[in-house]
Design a protein around this motif. Sequence first.
Motif, mmCIF file in Angstrom:
data_model
loop_
_atom_site.group_PDB
_atom_site.id
_atom_site.type_symbol
_atom_site.label_atom_id
_atom_site.label_comp_id
_atom_site.label_asym_id
_atom_site.label_seq_id
_atom_site.Cartn_x
_atom_site.Cartn_y
_atom_site.Cartn_z
ATOM 1 N N ILE A 124 8.572 1.045 -11.519
ATOM 2 C CA ILE A 124 7.570 0.156 -10.895
ATOM 3 C C ILE A 124 7.580 -1.283 -11.070
ATOM 4 C CG2 ILE A 124 5.284 -0.332 -10.022
ATOM 5 C CD1 ILE A 124 4.965 2.781 -9.790
ATOM 6 N N VAL A 125 7.365 -1.310 -12.412
ATOM 7 C CA VAL A 125 7.310 -2.714 -13.356
ATOM 8 C C VAL A 125 8.649 -3.612 -13.017
ATOM 9 C CG1 VAL A 125 7.315 -3.925 -15.347
ATOM 10 C CG2 VAL A 125 5.760 -2.069 -15.044
ATOM 11 N N ALA A 141 9.314 10.580 0.808
ATOM 12 C CA ALA A 141 8.279 10.629 2.093
ATOM 13 C C ALA A 141 7.036 10.947 1.591
ATOM 14 C CB ALA A 141 9.087 11.475 3.163
ATOM 15 N N MET A 142 6.750 11.673 0.981
ATOM 16 C CA MET A 142 5.190 11.989 0.593
ATOM 17 C C MET A 142 4.692 10.875 -0.251
ATOM 18 S SD MET A 142 4.034 15.457 -1.616
ATOM 19 C CE MET A 142 4.286 15.005 -3.149
ATOM 20 N N VAL A 143 5.460 10.465 -1.168
ATOM 21 C CA VAL A 143 4.863 9.456 -1.828
ATOM 22 C C VAL A 143 4.709 8.055 -0.947
ATOM 23 C CG1 VAL A 143 5.340 7.593 -3.634
ATOM 24 C CG2 VAL A 143 6.063 10.072 -3.859
ATOM 25 N N LEU A 144 5.449 7.739 0.066
ATOM 26 C CA LEU A 144 5.154 6.614 0.900
ATOM 27 C C LEU A 144 4.204 6.953 1.755
ATOM 28 C CD1 LEU A 144 8.958 5.837 2.151
ATOM 29 C CD2 LEU A 144 7.543 4.618 0.671
ATOM 30 N N ASN A 145 3.660 8.288 2.110
ATOM 31 C CA ASN A 145 2.596 8.522 3.131
ATOM 32 C C ASN A 145 1.539 8.331 1.917
ATOM 33 O OD1 ASN A 145 3.953 9.345 5.560
ATOM 34 N ND2 ASN A 145 4.241 11.258 4.756
ATOM 35 N N GLN A 146 1.324 8.707 0.861
ATOM 36 C CA GLN A 146 0.050 8.578 0.003
ATOM 37 C C GLN A 146 -0.151 6.990 -0.054
ATOM 38 O OE1 GLN A 146 -1.490 11.074 -1.114
ATOM 39 N NE2 GLN A 146 -2.953 9.757 -2.206
ATOM 40 N N VAL A 147 0.682 6.146 0.038
ATOM 41 C CA VAL A 147 0.227 4.598 -0.081
ATOM 42 C C VAL A 147 0.380 3.826 1.377
ATOM 43 C CG1 VAL A 147 0.677 4.432 -2.564
ATOM 44 C CG2 VAL A 147 2.372 4.111 -1.068
ATOM 45 N N LEU A 207 -3.143 -2.575 -7.554
ATOM 46 C CA LEU A 207 -2.883 -1.687 -8.748
ATOM 47 C C LEU A 207 -3.397 -0.250 -8.450
ATOM 48 C CD1 LEU A 207 -4.299 -4.034 -11.446
ATOM 49 C CD2 LEU A 207 -2.117 -3.305 -11.063
ATOM 50 N N THR A 208 -4.448 0.075 -7.635
ATOM 51 C CA THR A 208 -4.759 1.321 -7.172
ATOM 52 C C THR A 208 -3.586 2.237 -6.319
ATOM 53 O OG1 THR A 208 -7.168 0.620 -7.091
ATOM 54 C CG2 THR A 208 -6.308 2.652 -5.932
ATOM 55 N N VAL A 260 2.309 6.770 -9.098
ATOM 56 C CA VAL A 260 2.575 7.294 -10.395
ATOM 57 C C VAL A 260 1.904 8.796 -10.384
ATOM 58 C CG1 VAL A 260 2.197 7.098 -12.995
ATOM 59 C CG2 VAL A 260 2.514 5.151 -11.739
ATOM 60 N N VAL A 261 0.754 8.912 -9.972
ATOM 61 C CA VAL A 261 0.128 10.054 -10.026
ATOM 62 C C VAL A 261 0.881 11.119 -9.105
ATOM 63 C CG1 VAL A 261 -2.058 11.511 -9.587
ATOM 64 C CG2 VAL A 261 -2.072 9.401 -10.950
ATOM 65 N N THR A 262 1.242 10.674 -7.877
ATOM 66 C CA THR A 262 1.639 11.457 -6.679
ATOM 67 C C THR A 262 3.052 11.844 -7.221
ATOM 68 O OG1 THR A 262 0.296 10.539 -5.147
ATOM 69 C CG2 THR A 262 2.020 11.750 -4.181
#
Length: 432
Positions: free
Chosen positions: A107-108, A363-369, A334-335, A341-343
């Motif tokens: 991510i960084v 796809a699951m990660v994208l939906n999460q944010v 940042l949230t 990271v957690v998901t």
Amino acid sequence: MAISIKNKLGLTSKILIGMGAGIALGLILRNAFPESDIVNDYITEGFLHVIGTIFISSLKMLVVPLVFISLVCGTCSLSEPSKLGRLGGKTLAFYLFTTAIALVVAIVSAVLIHPGNASLASEKMEYVAKEAPSLSSVIINIVPTNPMHALSEGNMLQIIIFAVIFGFAIAHIGERGKRVAALFEDLNEVIMRVVTLIMQLAPYGVFALMAKLALTLGLETFGSVVKYFFVVLGVLLVHAFIVYPTLLKLFSGLNPLIFIRKMRDVQLFAFSTASSNATLPITIEASEHRLGVDNKIAAFTLPLGATINMDGTAIMQGVATVFIAQVFGIELSLTDYAAVVVTATLASIGTAGVPGVGLIMLAMVLNQVGLPVEGIALIIGVDRLLDMVRTAVNVTGDCVATVIIAKSEGEFNEEVFNNTQAGKISSHFDGS
């Protein structure tokens, strides 16, 4: 003279030759006979497809019996519940720790390099995401309702749980358990010999896989996402050759250069198959005979790693999430990054070690944010090559964890690790 040179070639050299020859053949045929139906039907989807598929199938054929038998053998020797619990806790903690590191670095890097371009969002994007399993369903499905069904379907988490319980029971029924344990030890030797036999076919299988890849994967697929491709590739290489060696040196004191040299065969297998599960027989064989890890540790940590340790996939998900957000002009807080990271770390627990599954979890990660899943269409063209690299990273992480945990448990042979000739493939066929 020719025979002498041939015999001196190690498995790594043969695989590299097969890989190079396959790529060369694919590129020659592609340029000499563009859009040829004969080449496509009889060579690409015919001969090369058959040889490559047989090779992958021969590896997958061994996964279920190898994991089950090895885990039963390993658990039999861990008769103390406290030791089994300690080993499981160390393994899970290390895998989740390295996955979190991979995500943060990814991510960084993506935020600093900024590979996404908002103009890409206007391109036609179509991607129908399969539904990713919820965390609760993953936890519930860990325990098999029918062990035979789990074995036939190759459900690795369920097989691991059943094998651990089965092996633990064998260790606690006295003399009869010792007889059953001896049978499984013999079966384990048979399976490992089959692994060694199949490894001899690797150069031919890799040749077919790489030739087909060169024939079907166009350079145009890089196009507008070339920057994304190299960011992911760069983070993968940093994780494999800087983060892992540093952790190995820090937690075990072993020489990372020896480890990397001994991992070449495993990494090449993983790269060519793009499947942690298909590479698992090779990973276990190398850990025991090349790296000096005792079977009771390798049989537990490696199958678990092939199922839940997906650092390479996590790196792709981290960079892809930032990339897609940049393409659509969406600011992530940042949230949001913390949620990624957690998901993604928890999602790695339910990620099967098969090619391409990372896109489903993405796809699951994208939906999460709250990012559009359609953005996956932008990266799907280059994902096959990245999938091959990240699989090599995943199996490297599995072996690093296995060596570190084996060292901490006193189940590690440092003489084997430092011996450059230990576990050479030829030694398995000379009667030694």
